[in-house]
Motif scaffolding. Sequence first.
Motif, PDB file in Angstrom:
ATOM      1  N   LYS A 198      -7.473  19.695   3.997  1.00  8.96           N
ATOM      2  CA  LYS A 198      -6.095  19.207   4.042  1.00  8.96           C
ATOM      3  C   LYS A 198      -6.007  17.699   3.800  1.00  8.96           C
ATOM      4  CE  LYS A 198      -4.408  22.757   7.256  1.00  8.96           C
ATOM      5  NZ  LYS A 198      -3.764  22.996   8.579  1.00  8.96           N
ATOM      6  N   MET A 199      -7.149  17.036   3.639  1.00 12.64           N
ATOM      7  CA  MET A 199      -7.176  15.591   3.415  1.00 12.64           C
ATOM      8  C   MET A 199      -6.416  14.845   4.515  1.00 12.64           C
ATOM      9  SD  MET A 199      -9.037  14.365   0.949  1.00 12.64           S
ATOM     10  CE  MET A 199      -8.285  12.806   0.503  1.00 12.64           C
ATOM     11  N   TYR A 200      -5.499  13.935   4.134  1.00  7.42           N
ATOM     12  CA  TYR A 200      -4.724  13.183   5.125  1.00  7.42           C
ATOM     13  C   TYR A 200      -3.511  14.029   5.497  1.00  7.42           C
ATOM     14  CZ  TYR A 200      -7.211   9.872   2.115  1.00  7.42           C
ATOM     15  OH  TYR A 200      -8.147   9.257   1.324  1.00  7.42           O
ATOM     16  N   THR A 201      -3.429  14.426   6.751  1.00  7.34           N
ATOM     17  CA  THR A 201      -2.394  15.377   7.167  1.00  7.34           C
ATOM     18  C   THR A 201      -1.101  14.714   7.609  1.00  7.34           C
ATOM     19  OG1 THR A 201      -3.344  15.435   9.394  1.00  7.34           O
ATOM     20  CG2 THR A 201      -4.107  17.099   7.821  1.00  7.34           C
ATOM     21  N   THR A 202      -1.054  13.390   7.548  1.00  7.21           N
ATOM     22  CA  THR A 202       0.174  12.662   7.891  1.00  7.21           C
ATOM     23  C   THR A 202       0.358  11.519   6.910  1.00  7.21           C
ATOM     24  OG1 THR A 202      -0.878  11.027   9.342  1.00  7.21           O
ATOM     25  CG2 THR A 202      -0.216  13.122  10.354  1.00  7.21           C
ATOM     26  N   ALA A 203       1.555  10.960   6.898  1.00  8.52           N
ATOM     27  CA  ALA A 203       1.767   9.704   6.177  1.00  8.52           C
ATOM     28  C   ALA A 203       0.960   8.612   6.870  1.00  8.52           C
ATOM     29  CB  ALA A 203       3.247   9.348   6.152  1.00  8.52           C
ATOM     30  N   LEU A 204       0.680   7.531   6.161  1.00 12.14           N
ATOM     31  CA  LEU A 204      -0.204   6.475   6.655  1.00 12.14           C
ATOM     32  C   LEU A 204       0.167   5.943   8.041  1.00 12.14           C
ATOM     33  CD1 LEU A 204      -2.598   4.579   6.132  1.00 12.14           C
ATOM     34  CD2 LEU A 204      -1.030   3.064   4.903  1.00 12.14           C
ATOM     35  N   PRO A 205       1.440   5.664   8.324  1.00 14.51           N
ATOM     36  CA  PRO A 205       1.761   5.098   9.637  1.00 14.51           C
ATOM     37  C   PRO A 205       1.440   6.020  10.821  1.00 14.51           C
ATOM     38  CG  PRO A 205       3.536   4.664   8.093  1.00 14.51           C
ATOM     39  CD  PRO A 205       2.615   5.643   7.430  1.00 14.51           C
ATOM     40  N   GLN A 206       1.305   7.329  10.557  1.00 13.90           N
ATOM     41  CA  GLN A 206       1.026   8.281  11.636  1.00 13.90           C
ATOM     42  C   GLN A 206      -0.448   8.644  11.772  1.00 13.90           C
ATOM     43  OE1 GLN A 206       4.049   8.964   9.605  1.00 13.90           O
ATOM     44  NE2 GLN A 206       4.838   7.680  11.254  1.00 13.90           N
ATOM     45  N   VAL A 207      -1.319   8.046  10.961  1.00 13.46           N
ATOM     46  CA  VAL A 207      -2.754   8.334  11.046  1.00 13.46           C
ATOM     47  C   VAL A 207      -3.284   7.888  12.407  1.00 13.46           C
ATOM     48  CG1 VAL A 207      -5.019   7.653  10.146  1.00 13.46           C
ATOM     49  CG2 VAL A 207      -3.194   8.283   8.569  1.00 13.46           C
ATOM     50  N   VAL A 232       0.854  -1.194   0.000  1.00 16.24           N
ATOM     51  CA  VAL A 232       0.000   0.000   0.000  1.00 16.24           C
ATOM     52  C   VAL A 232       0.887   1.240   0.000  1.00 16.24           C
ATOM     53  CG1 VAL A 232      -1.855  -1.190   1.221  1.00 16.24           C
ATOM     54  CG2 VAL A 232      -0.171   0.109   2.521  1.00 16.24           C
ATOM     55  N   PRO A 233       0.420   2.354  -0.580  1.00 18.67           N
ATOM     56  CA  PRO A 233       1.237   3.564  -0.605  1.00 18.67           C
ATOM     57  C   PRO A 233       1.269   4.266   0.754  1.00 18.67           C
ATOM     58  CG  PRO A 233      -0.859   3.974  -1.663  1.00 18.67           C
ATOM     59  CD  PRO A 233      -0.832   2.505  -1.345  1.00 18.67           C
ATOM     60  N   ALA A 234       2.327   5.006   0.996  1.00 23.25           N
ATOM     61  CA  ALA A 234       2.520   5.660   2.295  1.00 23.25           C
ATOM     62  C   ALA A 234       1.640   6.885   2.479  1.00 23.25           C
ATOM     63  CB  ALA A 234       3.993   6.052   2.478  1.00 23.25           C
ATOM     64  N   TYR A 235       0.995   7.351   1.409  1.00 22.13           N
ATOM     65  CA  TYR A 235       0.010   8.429   1.538  1.00 22.13           C
ATOM     66  C   TYR A 235      -1.297   7.920   0.968  1.00 22.13           C
ATOM     67  CZ  TYR A 235      -2.236  12.984   1.565  1.00 22.13           C
ATOM     68  OH  TYR A 235      -3.107  14.027   1.817  1.00 22.13           O
ATOM     69  N   CYS A 236      -2.225   7.551   1.861  1.00 18.72           N
ATOM     70  CA  CYS A 236      -3.508   7.012   1.416  1.00 18.72           C
ATOM     71  C   CYS A 236      -4.459   6.954   2.593  1.00 18.72           C
ATOM     72  CB  CYS A 236      -3.333   5.621   0.799  1.00 18.72           C
ATOM     73  SG  CYS A 236      -2.916   4.329   1.987  1.00 18.72           S
ATOM     74  N   CYS A 237      -5.694   6.543   2.304  1.00 19.89           N
ATOM     75  CA  CYS A 237      -6.714   6.395   3.332  1.00 19.89           C
ATOM     76  C   CYS A 237      -6.408   5.165   4.201  1.00 19.89           C
ATOM     77  CB  CYS A 237      -8.079   6.245   2.662  1.00 19.89           C
ATOM     78  SG  CYS A 237      -9.440   5.978   3.819  1.00 19.89           S
ATOM     79  N   PRO A 238      -6.568   5.259   5.521  1.00 22.96           N
ATOM     80  CA  PRO A 238      -6.294   4.104   6.381  1.00 22.96           C
ATOM     81  C   PRO A 238      -7.262   2.943   6.181  1.00 22.96           C
ATOM     82  CG  PRO A 238      -7.259   5.906   7.643  1.00 22.96           C
ATOM     83  CD  PRO A 238      -6.916   6.461   6.300  1.00 22.96           C
ATOM     84  N   ASP A 239      -8.326   3.155   5.388  1.00 22.77           N
ATOM     85  CA  ASP A 239      -9.233   2.037   5.101  1.00 22.77           C
ATOM     86  C   ASP A 239      -8.519   0.901   4.372  1.00 22.77           C
ATOM     87  OD1 ASP A 239     -11.269   3.381   6.314  1.00 22.77           O
ATOM     88  OD2 ASP A 239     -12.290   3.987   4.474  1.00 22.77           O
ATOM     89  N   LEU A 240      -7.419   1.205   3.684  1.00 25.94           N
ATOM     90  CA  LEU A 240      -6.643   0.145   3.041  1.00 25.94           C
ATOM     91  C   LEU A 240      -6.078  -0.803   4.088  1.00 25.94           C
ATOM     92  CD1 LEU A 240      -6.838   2.262   0.699  1.00 25.94           C
ATOM     93  CD2 LEU A 240      -4.614   1.439  -0.043  1.00 25.94           C
ATOM     94  N   LEU A 241      -5.647  -0.259   5.217  1.00 28.90           N
ATOM     95  CA  LEU A 241      -5.161  -1.105   6.306  1.00 28.90           C
ATOM     96  C   LEU A 241      -6.303  -1.921   6.909  1.00 28.90           C
ATOM     97  CD1 LEU A 241      -2.660   1.195   8.251  1.00 28.90           C
ATOM     98  CD2 LEU A 241      -2.191  -0.432   6.419  1.00 28.90           C
ATOM     99  N   THR A 265      -9.266  12.257   9.807  1.00 29.77           N
ATOM    100  CA  THR A 265      -8.888  10.952   9.266  1.00 29.77           C
ATOM    101  C   THR A 265      -8.424  10.054  10.400  1.00 29.77           C
ATOM    102  OG1 THR A 265      -8.179  11.958   7.187  1.00 29.77           O
ATOM    103  CG2 THR A 265      -7.365   9.752   7.661  1.00 29.77           C
ATOM    104  N   ARG A 266      -9.031   8.882  10.493  1.00 27.79           N
ATOM    105  CA  ARG A 266      -8.626   7.937  11.528  1.00 27.79           C
ATOM    106  C   ARG A 266      -8.880   6.512  11.030  1.00 27.79           C
ATOM    107  NH1 ARG A 266     -12.908  10.689  13.724  1.00 27.79           N
ATOM    108  NH2 ARG A 266     -11.541  11.727  15.212  1.00 27.79           N
ATOM    109  N   PHE A 267      -8.256   5.562  11.703  1.00 26.80           N
ATOM    110  CA  PHE A 267      -8.414   4.146  11.348  1.00 26.80           C
ATOM    111  C   PHE A 267      -9.744   3.621  11.876  1.00 26.80           C
ATOM    112  CE2 PHE A 267      -8.061  -0.301  12.613  1.00 26.80           C
ATOM    113  CZ  PHE A 267      -7.658  -0.896  11.421  1.00 26.80           C
ATOM    114  N   HIS A 268     -10.499   2.923  11.008  1.00 23.53           N
ATOM    115  CA  HIS A 268     -11.749   2.273  11.409  1.00 23.53           C
ATOM    116  C   HIS A 268     -11.666   0.798  11.024  1.00 23.53           C
ATOM    117  CE1 HIS A 268     -13.789   6.047  12.357  1.00 23.53           C
ATOM    118  NE2 HIS A 268     -13.307   6.533  11.225  1.00 23.53           N
TER     119      HIS A 268
END
Length: 374
Positions: free
Chosen positions: A316-325, A64-73, A231-234
């Motif tokens: 601002k969409m996703y304000t951090t890289a994916l690991p920091q969401v 998965v890319p490092a800038y994306c929605c956490p729904d991928l995780l 933006t948060r992980f669900h």
Amino acid sequence: MILQTLPPAGNPIITQLSSAAPETELNWPGYNLQWLQSGTAALAFALLHKKAAFKHIEQPEVIVPAYCCPDLLSAAQFAGYVPVVVDINPNDPSYNLEALEKAVNANTLAVIVINFMGIKERLAQLIDVVAPFSQVSMIEDNAQWFPVTPSEAQFEGDYVCFSFGRGKAVSLLGGGLVALKESLPQHTVAVNKAQVNTKKWLLKANIINRLSNPFVYNLLTKLSFLNIGATRFHELFELSGFPFESLQVLNANLHAYQQRASEAEPILDDALAQLNVLQPINSQRRGRLLRYPVLCESAEQRNALYEALISYGASKMYTTALPQVQGVQPAMWQGDGHYEHARHFAQCFLTLPVHAGVTEKHARAMAKIIAQHS
């Protein structure tokens, strides 16, 4: 005092239910369609379907890319995959090919390829990179885009996923779709029966349509506890079918989307010509945009532009890289941790609305403000 605020995204939802049995007009030769409750569920279905053919791999990986929605995780976690996070390119949300080449291995079963706001990935190049590992499938994630014409529906991935959630190109408040290549092996993935509550759906759709009014949305933005746009992980808990109410109105909303012209896009193209450093914005990779993507030279410039345009729906969409969401834990992903391009992108990126509620007057007002910051 600001009395109006444009929502960042969200075309009006047509709520007129068809009395006939719902039959979609989508016909994509070479693909079979599987309907689910969300775009996240569609991704999870694709991953589970792929995994069924490689049961000997105990810890399958998905890139998965490092800038994306956490729904991928969320989808990867539900499907039992190890997500491997890979950096993007400078000033471009597409994969960094060198980083991708280092990440792919014998455990990799899939690469999730994102159509970012209407800007396609370079799928042919990615396929070349992963070619030494024949087990790898490409999963096209089109949650932020939908084809306008049949000629645009020329897919290359083994799996092609779409979302019909709130704020999407074709919004039905829920629902997802995965198109599977007919040539793929046949495997069964358990999907629960769709829940049906037509009255509740109609009420919710009408409320969302009303909340999209700039005066009402402005009031909502004042209520900080709502965390609008956060933006948060669900976590994903199940796979179920496509909501029946959404199927009843799908064709009408598809037609409205296909016939809708964007007055804002050409105006913003001219206004942002000198400021926007997003490399693919004027390339052939660009299709119809869900939101207008803007990448500034610096975080300071982004923040100033955001503050000036917040009443016009800047996000601002996703304000951090994916690991920091928010909600993403270190145990949820793997990778080398070197995501400089994604971090810079997150600090300098914002979007402007181009949905049906954005008039030419709105776009020209945005252009005037942009000129003051260029």
